[in-house]
Motif scaffolding. Structure first.
Motif, PDB file in Angstrom:
ATOM      1  N   VAL A  24       0.828  -1.202   0.000  1.00 49.60           N
ATOM      2  CA  VAL A  24       0.000   0.000   0.000  1.00 49.60           C
ATOM      3  C   VAL A  24       0.864   1.254   0.000  1.00 49.60           C
ATOM      4  N   HIS A  25       0.410   2.269  -0.745  1.00 48.92           N
ATOM      5  CA  HIS A  25       0.974   3.619  -0.691  1.00 48.92           C
ATOM      6  C   HIS A  25      -0.094   4.494  -0.048  1.00 48.92           C
ATOM      7  N   LEU A  26      -0.094   4.580   1.256  1.00 45.89           N
ATOM      8  CA  LEU A  26      -1.133   5.316   1.977  1.00 45.89           C
ATOM      9  C   LEU A  26      -0.560   6.271   3.022  1.00 45.89           C
ATOM     10  N   GLN A  52       7.631  -1.195   6.604  1.00 43.96           N
ATOM     11  CA  GLN A  52       7.552   0.012   5.788  1.00 43.96           C
ATOM     12  C   GLN A  52       8.915   0.318   5.193  1.00 43.96           C
ATOM     13  N   THR A  53       8.938   0.622   3.901  1.00 48.16           N
ATOM     14  CA  THR A  53      10.169   0.951   3.196  1.00 48.16           C
ATOM     15  C   THR A  53       9.939   2.183   2.331  1.00 48.16           C
ATOM     16  N   VAL A  54      11.021   2.688   1.762  1.00 47.40           N
ATOM     17  CA  VAL A  54      10.969   3.812   0.823  1.00 47.40           C
ATOM     18  C   VAL A  54      11.232   3.262  -0.570  1.00 47.40           C
ATOM     19  N   ASP A  55      10.358   3.577  -1.535  1.00 49.22           N
ATOM     20  CA  ASP A  55      10.538   3.040  -2.877  1.00 49.22           C
ATOM     21  C   ASP A  55      11.512   3.897  -3.681  1.00 49.22           C
ATOM     22  N   THR A 279      -0.238  15.654  -0.906  1.00 42.58           N
ATOM     23  CA  THR A 279       0.495  14.724  -1.766  1.00 42.58           C
ATOM     24  C   THR A 279       0.730  13.416  -1.028  1.00 42.58           C
ATOM     25  N   LEU A 280       0.356  12.333  -1.688  1.00 50.84           N
ATOM     26  CA  LEU A 280       0.537  11.001  -1.114  1.00 50.84           C
ATOM     27  C   LEU A 280       1.799  10.348  -1.653  1.00 50.84           C
ATOM     28  N   ALA A 281       1.947  10.300  -2.983  1.00 48.69           N
ATOM     29  CA  ALA A 281       3.093   9.636  -3.598  1.00 48.69           C
ATOM     30  C   ALA A 281       3.251  10.119  -5.025  1.00 48.69           C
ATOM     31  N   THR A 282       4.454   9.929  -5.598  1.00 56.71           N
ATOM     32  CA  THR A 282       4.722  10.310  -6.977  1.00 56.71           C
ATOM     33  C   THR A 282       5.402   9.165  -7.708  1.00 56.71           C
ATOM     34  N   GLY A 283       5.192   9.110  -9.031  1.00 55.18           N
ATOM     35  CA  GLY A 283       5.808   8.065  -9.843  1.00 55.18           C
ATOM     36  C   GLY A 283       5.619   8.362 -11.313  1.00 55.18           C
ATOM     37  N   ARG A 284       5.896   7.353 -12.150  1.00 55.62           N
ATOM     38  CA  ARG A 284       5.746   7.541 -13.598  1.00 55.62           C
ATOM     39  C   ARG A 284       4.278   7.620 -13.996  1.00 55.62           C
ATOM     40  N   ASP A 285       3.435   6.837 -13.343  1.00 57.51           N
ATOM     41  CA  ASP A 285       1.997   6.838 -13.603  1.00 57.51           C
ATOM     42  C   ASP A 285       1.300   6.155 -12.432  1.00 57.51           C
ATOM     43  N   PHE A 286      -0.006   5.912 -12.580  1.00 60.39           N
ATOM     44  CA  PHE A 286      -0.792   5.345 -11.484  1.00 60.39           C
ATOM     45  C   PHE A 286      -0.227   4.011 -11.003  1.00 60.39           C
ATOM     46  N   GLY A 287       0.310   3.208 -11.911  1.00 60.97           N
ATOM     47  CA  GLY A 287       0.806   1.892 -11.531  1.00 60.97           C
ATOM     48  C   GLY A 287       1.895   1.933 -10.483  1.00 60.97           C
ATOM     49  N   ASP A 288       2.689   3.010 -10.450  1.00 58.44           N
ATOM     50  CA  ASP A 288       3.771   3.113  -9.457  1.00 58.44           C
ATOM     51  C   ASP A 288       3.254   3.466  -8.073  1.00 58.44           C
ATOM     52  N   VAL A 289       2.072   4.079  -7.990  1.00 59.80           N
ATOM     53  CA  VAL A 289       1.611   4.632  -6.714  1.00 59.80           C
ATOM     54  C   VAL A 289       0.201   4.176  -6.365  1.00 59.80           C
TER      55      VAL A 289
END
Length: 322
Positions: A24-26, A52-55, A279-289
């Motif tokens: 989960v990214h929450l 919990q880790t950092v991606d 802001t919850l999370a950032t990435g290339r698109d929805f699939g990353d977050v």
């Protein structure tokens, strides 16, 4: 502004799930425009393991596994975040002179050019392919030599004005090109379309997932669970080399900043589109977050209930006690 976010996800399975693993990214991240003050992640049934880790993109993610049969899964993220007013479009010759073509040329391959990590957000990703349809849609906004922030704001306004927001008009996995062709979608679709447009012109941009404080209809009380997750886009702006650095190598290290654009609501700002965004999370698109994904053994079918509430902490606390 203090905002409390309650994000509850409930799976009801038809048949027992024997084992499960979920990611989960929450957990909201700390940024220049927001600070995470408190966060609790409640999971029922109690996981056999969790950590919990950092991606790779700096987001906080939680993995947990369930190793006993269960027919219901509840995941509830309760966060308290302090946000600040974003800075407006910047003034000054450094920005006024930065055209969108200059940003594109900054990322064009040159022998021995310093590596800029933002180049990762130039390429196609699973939800955002490269396609001429994105280029054609974006071109009217990108006049020759136009300042990059002005051009991207024009693109944001075109998505806002020309496309129709319609809930349930798309699914989570609806291709961005399909949403563009039908001319309607939701915030995820608009963010993916804007990403496709920017990347097709050689401008790096990332997907931002988060929340937005909304107001109930006039005369109606706020309802717990009536809000939803939100998505927008962040554009990378490279800065010129720092000639004040004594170290010659450090002087040429890439440096830049990110500027947020929300095509769903036609808002933008430095750090976030507004004080009412989280802001919850950032990435290339929805699939990353994706807020929650996983694999299960058993439970052939299921129903899913997701409820999100964003409100000032005192107001949400009173609603939960009512």
């Amino acid at each position: 502004m203090l905002l409390r976010i309650l994000h509850r996800t409930i799976y009801n399975y038809q048949g027992s799930v024997n084992m499960a693993q979920h990611m989960v990214h929450l957990t909201p991240v700390n940024t220049g425009s927001q600070t995470l003050l408190e966060h609790t992640l409640r999971i029922s049934p109690e996981p056999a393991a969790r950590n919990q880790t950092v991606d790779a993109y700096g987001n906080l993610r939680t993995f947990f596994s369930l190793q006993s049969p269960h027919e219901t899964l509840m995941v509830e993220a309760d966060s308290l975040v302090e946000t600040s007013v974003p800075l407006p479009l910047p003034d000054g010759p450094e920005w006024e002179a930065l055209s969108w073509e200059q940003v594109r040329e900054h990322f064009r391959y040159r022998a021995k050019a310093p590596y800029d990590p933002a180049c990762e957000f130039l390429f196609a990703s699973p939800y955002v392919p490269r396609d001429d349809a994105f280029t054609a849609f974006a071109r009217p906004a990108f006049k020759p030599d136009l300042p990059v922030l002005e051009a991207v704001r024009a693109l944001m306004e075109r998505i806002y004005n020309d496309l129709t927001y319609e809930s349930e008009s798309t699914e989570v996995n609806t291709p961005a090109l399909e949403a563009l062709e039908q001319g309607k979608g939701v915030c995820q679709d608009f963010a993916h379309i804007m990403l496709g447009c920017l990347r097709s012109l050689g401008l790096p941009a990332l997907y931002v997932s988060g929340y937005l404080l909304t107001l109930p209809p006039p005369g109606k009380p706020r309802l717990v669970g009536a809000d939803g997750s939100h998505a927008w886009v962040s554009l990378y702006l490279p800065l010129p080399p720092d000639d004040t650095v004594a170290d010659s190598e450090a002087a040429f290290e890439p440096r830049g900043t990110w500027f947020d654009f929300d095509p769903t609501n036609n808002r933008c700002g430095w750090g976030s589109p507004g004080e009412d965004y989280v802001t919850l999370a950032t990435g290339r698109d929805f699939g990353d977050v994706s807020p929650m994904r996983g694999v299960i053994q058993g439970g052939a079918q299921h129903t899913l209930d997701v409820g999100v509430t964003v409100a000032p902490p005192e107001e949400l606390g009173a609603l939960l006690k009512a």
